[in-house]
Design a protein around this motif. Structure first.
Motif, PDB file in Angstrom:
ATOM      1  N   ASN A 120       2.842 -76.587 -22.999  1.00 45.48           N
ATOM      2  CA  ASN A 120       3.781 -75.507 -23.289  1.00 45.48           C
ATOM      3  C   ASN A 120       3.012 -74.258 -23.704  1.00 45.48           C
ATOM      4  N   GLY A 121       3.560 -73.118 -23.367  1.00 43.17           N
ATOM      5  CA  GLY A 121       3.070 -71.860 -23.924  1.00 43.17           C
ATOM      6  C   GLY A 121       1.815 -71.288 -23.320  1.00 43.17           C
ATOM      7  N   LYS A 122       1.302 -71.889 -22.234  1.00 45.38           N
ATOM      8  CA  LYS A 122       0.024 -71.382 -21.741  1.00 45.38           C
ATOM      9  C   LYS A 122       0.136 -69.978 -21.151  1.00 45.38           C
ATOM     10  N   THR A 123       1.284 -69.658 -20.528  1.00 45.49           N
ATOM     11  CA  THR A 123       1.420 -68.320 -19.961  1.00 45.49           C
ATOM     12  C   THR A 123       1.504 -67.268 -21.055  1.00 45.49           C
ATOM     13  N   SER A 124       2.347 -67.509 -22.072  1.00 47.62           N
ATOM     14  CA  SER A 124       2.433 -66.550 -23.177  1.00 47.62           C
ATOM     15  C   SER A 124       1.109 -66.452 -23.918  1.00 47.62           C
ATOM     16  N   THR A 125       0.430 -67.587 -24.094  1.00 48.94           N
ATOM     17  CA  THR A 125      -0.877 -67.568 -24.752  1.00 48.94           C
ATOM     18  C   THR A 125      -1.885 -66.774 -23.935  1.00 48.94           C
ATOM     19  N   ARG A 126      -1.849 -66.961 -22.627  1.00 47.57           N
ATOM     20  CA  ARG A 126      -2.759 -66.206 -21.762  1.00 47.57           C
ATOM     21  C   ARG A 126      -2.475 -64.708 -21.845  1.00 47.57           C
ATOM     22  N   GLN A 127      -1.193 -64.336 -21.848  1.00 50.43           N
ATOM     23  CA  GLN A 127      -0.855 -62.919 -21.942  1.00 50.43           C
ATOM     24  C   GLN A 127      -1.318 -62.330 -23.273  1.00 50.43           C
ATOM     25  N   MET A 128      -1.046 -63.037 -24.366  1.00 53.16           N
ATOM     26  CA  MET A 128      -1.488 -62.559 -25.676  1.00 53.16           C
ATOM     27  C   MET A 128      -3.006 -62.474 -25.742  1.00 53.16           C
ATOM     28  N   THR A 129      -3.685 -63.476 -25.227  1.00 53.41           N
ATOM     29  CA  THR A 129      -5.144 -63.505 -25.277  1.00 53.41           C
ATOM     30  C   THR A 129      -5.735 -62.351 -24.480  1.00 53.41           C
ATOM     31  N   ALA A 130      -5.163 -62.080 -23.298  1.00 57.52           N
ATOM     32  CA  ALA A 130      -5.664 -60.963 -22.490  1.00 57.52           C
ATOM     33  C   ALA A 130      -5.481 -59.637 -23.222  1.00 57.52           C
ATOM     34  N   LEU A 131      -4.360 -59.499 -23.937  1.00 48.58           N
ATOM     35  CA  LEU A 131      -4.135 -58.277 -24.704  1.00 48.58           C
ATOM     36  C   LEU A 131      -5.126 -58.153 -25.860  1.00 48.58           C
ATOM     37  N   VAL A 132      -5.426 -59.268 -26.512  1.00 53.36           N
ATOM     38  CA  VAL A 132      -6.394 -59.252 -27.612  1.00 53.36           C
ATOM     39  C   VAL A 132      -7.788 -58.933 -27.086  1.00 53.36           C
ATOM     40  N   VAL A 133      -8.238 -59.684 -26.091  1.00 53.39           N
ATOM     41  CA  VAL A 133      -9.588 -59.475 -25.542  1.00 53.39           C
ATOM     42  C   VAL A 133      -9.704 -58.068 -24.967  1.00 53.39           C
ATOM     43  N   GLY A 134      -8.591 -57.588 -24.375  1.00 53.53           N
ATOM     44  CA  GLY A 134      -8.593 -56.260 -23.772  1.00 53.53           C
ATOM     45  C   GLY A 134      -8.735 -55.119 -24.755  1.00 53.53           C
ATOM     46  N   GLN A 135      -8.622 -55.410 -26.054  1.00 53.95           N
ATOM     47  CA  GLN A 135      -8.840 -54.358 -27.047  1.00 53.95           C
ATOM     48  C   GLN A 135     -10.295 -53.888 -27.056  1.00 53.95           C
ATOM     49  N   ARG A 136     -11.193 -54.754 -26.606  1.00 55.26           N
ATOM     50  CA  ARG A 136     -12.611 -54.381 -26.605  1.00 55.26           C
ATOM     51  C   ARG A 136     -13.249 -54.444 -25.224  1.00 55.26           C
ATOM     52  N   TYR A 137     -12.758 -55.342 -24.361  1.00 52.83           N
ATOM     53  CA  TYR A 137     -13.393 -55.567 -23.061  1.00 52.83           C
ATOM     54  C   TYR A 137     -12.438 -55.244 -21.916  1.00 52.83           C
ATOM     55  N   ARG A 138     -12.977 -54.712 -20.818  1.00 57.27           N
ATOM     56  CA  ARG A 138     -12.185 -54.564 -19.594  1.00 57.27           C
ATOM     57  C   ARG A 138     -11.971 -55.968 -19.022  1.00 57.27           C
ATOM     58  N   THR A 139     -10.719 -56.398 -18.996  1.00 55.93           N
ATOM     59  CA  THR A 139     -10.423 -57.817 -18.824  1.00 55.93           C
ATOM     60  C   THR A 139      -9.616 -58.090 -17.568  1.00 55.93           C
ATOM     61  N   LEU A 140     -10.081 -59.037 -16.763  1.00 62.97           N
ATOM     62  CA  LEU A 140      -9.313 -59.577 -15.641  1.00 62.97           C
ATOM     63  C   LEU A 140      -8.474 -60.738 -16.166  1.00 62.97           C
ATOM     64  N   THR A 141      -7.210 -60.822 -15.746  1.00 63.30           N
ATOM     65  CA  THR A 141      -6.389 -61.949 -16.170  1.00 63.30           C
ATOM     66  C   THR A 141      -5.513 -62.429 -15.033  1.00 63.30           C
ATOM     67  N   THR A 142      -5.085 -63.657 -15.130  1.00 65.52           N
ATOM     68  CA  THR A 142      -4.202 -64.268 -14.139  1.00 65.52           C
ATOM     69  C   THR A 142      -2.914 -63.472 -14.028  1.00 65.52           C
ATOM     70  N   GLN A 143      -2.462 -63.278 -12.803  1.00 64.29           N
ATOM     71  CA  GLN A 143      -1.174 -62.628 -12.576  1.00 64.29           C
ATOM     72  C   GLN A 143      -0.151 -63.664 -12.114  1.00 64.29           C
ATOM     73  N   GLY A 144       1.067 -63.558 -12.632  1.00 67.90           N
ATOM     74  CA  GLY A 144       2.117 -64.494 -12.222  1.00 67.90           C
ATOM     75  C   GLY A 144       1.729 -65.921 -12.540  1.00 67.90           C
ATOM     76  N   ASN A 145       1.967 -66.801 -11.576  1.00 70.30           N
ATOM     77  CA  ASN A 145       1.647 -68.225 -11.773  1.00 70.30           C
ATOM     78  C   ASN A 145       0.463 -68.657 -10.906  1.00 70.30           C
ATOM     79  N   PHE A 146      -0.502 -67.760 -10.730  1.00 73.52           N
ATOM     80  CA  PHE A 146      -1.686 -68.068  -9.929  1.00 73.52           C
ATOM     81  C   PHE A 146      -2.655 -68.908 -10.764  1.00 73.52           C
ATOM     82  N   ASN A 147      -2.271 -70.167 -11.017  1.00 68.39           N
ATOM     83  CA  ASN A 147      -3.051 -70.979 -11.953  1.00 68.39           C
ATOM     84  C   ASN A 147      -3.472 -72.327 -11.391  1.00 68.39           C
ATOM     85  N   ASN A 148      -3.369 -72.509 -10.052  1.00 68.69           N
ATOM     86  CA  ASN A 148      -3.733 -73.798  -9.464  1.00 68.69           C
ATOM     87  C   ASN A 148      -4.943 -73.647  -8.540  1.00 68.69           C
TER      88      ASN A 148
END
Length: 471
Positions: A120-148
């Motif tokens: 549970n919660g991996k998408t919301s966690t990923r979104q939050m994490t990308a926002l946190v990491v993005g405060q300092r680093y230019r960050t690539l993150t998964t879009q949509g459900n591209f997780n397989n």
């Protein structure tokens, strides 16, 4: 990042059938619809479509090279393609080759890579994490459900020299899948949010789910970090064999990153974030208490990457839930709809029921549920338990759609819910009954597994009575 034939041969171990050995490509694609000039097209054989049948289209669009599967049953126009100057590389399995190319791409980027998984919660966690990491680093993150095994490579192909970090979401439902995904992205930080009764049809038990999620740890850099949920016994137990640095998040004192003084405020959540060296107040713009755990996981990643408490706060407070994930929606008629239709399993159902109870604060509460899928032999029991939990939440009516509706009804009535307060039917009938009953101030939670398409109920409820949406 540019690709050459040498790169592709080295990554996939494929055979150059024809073409220019020194040819180069601007990128990698599997989608004939969006292919453009200069790309390499990997012909994936899927359940519904075979990419080999679209090779002519991508060549017409200017693709310079193709990766094909040996022994394909589709007739391939090799003579014509060779005459057109196309480079063709043959591999035993194009899906495997796609993953190998992505792994090669990841290897070209010496950056922190965060991989997030959980029931549970991996998408919301990923979104939050990308926002946190993005405060300092230019960050690539998964879009949509591209997780397989298809989506993860497509995400990694977006890596550019400008990226300083990547935050990836990994999903699976069979044993062995997480290991393959881990081998592709080779994370420096792995996050496991929780282990719950999702995908029991394929994994059999919670222990099986934990083993499958835990496959990721072996692929973490030996100097990397594993971020684990201390409050989940199955997840916490993975620390014993991790052989890597472990950081725990959770609500108890054993967690290095934890929350205290959690309160519902302005249809959001406030809490005090406790880090090893700093403490700071956080306000999340989402009402689900379970979202605090997701925020703690993201904060733990920020801590591992040496971000300040202020940077972590800024990232977390920038989070906005995406459509279908615990969105509170207002209607013209004055009732509230909680749209949590993106997906469902027993744990996320229970969390949504708790959220409804907290938000309605004594107003009328109504639940509309569809089936939870991929539960295998456990489905009947888990749907009965879900019905019981719905009744225990103090709602006035329960609407049920799906194959396991009777099991949900039985569970609800076992907890004292009156028979005339339970409605079983098609989605159109549910919406029609709701429209006759809903009044200003009522709260309606709508939830079900992705395959149940419960978002159509949300759309119909939000439409005005004089312009109803079809269900």
């Amino acid at each position: 990042m540019q690709w050459t034939v040498e790169h592709i041969m080295k990554a996939t171990g494929g055979q150059l059938r024809y073409g220019v050995a020194g040819a180069g490509f601007d990128g990698v694609t599997i989608d004939s619809r969006s292919a453009h000039a200069g790309q390499l097209f990997v012909a994936i054989r899927g359940e519904r479509h075979d990419g080999h049948t679209f090779i002519d289209q991508v060549i017409d669009k200017g693709a310079r090279g193709v990766v094909v599967q040996a022994g394909t049953s589709v007739a391939l126009a090799h003579d014509r393609w060779q005459a057109q100057g196309v480079t063709c590389i043959e591999v035993p399995d194009t899906i495997g080759a796609l993953g190998a190319l992505a792994a090669y791409q990841r290897g070209r980027a010496a950056i922190p890579v965060v991989a997030i998984t959980g029931s549970n919660g991996k998408t919301s966690t990923r979104q939050m994490t990308a926002l946190v990491v993005g405060q300092r680093y230019r960050t690539l993150t998964t879009q949509g459900n591209f997780n397989n095994e298809i989506g993860l490579p497509l995400t990694l192909f977006q890596l550019s020299p400008n990226h300083e970090a990547a935050v990836l979401e990994l999903g699976m439902n069979h044993a062995g899948e997480m290991s393959r995904l881990g081998a592709i992205c080779r994370p420096t930080i792995a996050v496991i949010t929780n282990v719950g009764p999702a995908h029991l049809e394929f994994l059999g038990s919670l222990e099986g789910v934990a083993r499958a999620k835990g496959e990721l740890i072996a692929h973490v850099d030996v100097r990397g970090t594993v971020v684990l949920n201390r409050d989940d016994a199955h997840v916490a137990a993975l620390a014993a064999g991790a052989n890597r640095k472990v950081v725990f998040f959770g609500f108890g004192p054993e967690a290095q990153v934890r929350a205290r003084d959690i309160r519902l405020a302005d249809r959001g959540i406030t809490f005090e974030l406790v880090l090893p060296d700093e403490t700071i107040m956080i306000h999340l713009g989402t009402p689900g208490r379970f979202m605090v755990a997701n925020a703690l996981a993201a904060a733990a990643v920020g801590h591992v990457l040496a971000l300040t408490a202020a940077e972590i706060k800024n990232g977390l407070e920038a989070f906005v839930p995406t459509r279908g994930r615990l969105q509170v929606l207002e209607t013209a008629l004055g009732f509230h709809v909680i749209d949590d239709t993106y997906n469902a399993n027993p744990e996320s159902m229970a969390a949504a029921f708790d959220t409804l109870r907290a938000l309605r604060q004594g107003d009328t509460g109504i639940i509309v549920v569809g089936d939870m899928l991929e539960l295998g032999d456990h489905a009947e029991r888990l749907h009965r338990e879900m019905g019981a939990r719905a009744a225990q939440s103090g709602i006035s009516r329960l609407y049920i759609y799906g194959h396991f509706a009777e099991a949900v009804r039985q569970g609800a009535q076992s907890e004292g819910m009156a028979p005339d307060a339970v409605f079983i039917g098609e989605k159109s009938a549910i919406v029609a009954d709701l429209r006759d009953r809903l009044t200003t101030g009522d709260w309606v939670l709508v939830k079900g597994s992705r395959g149940m398409a419960m978002e159509s109920v949300v759309e119909a409820l939000r439409s005005r009575g004089d312009d109803p949406k079809p269900v």
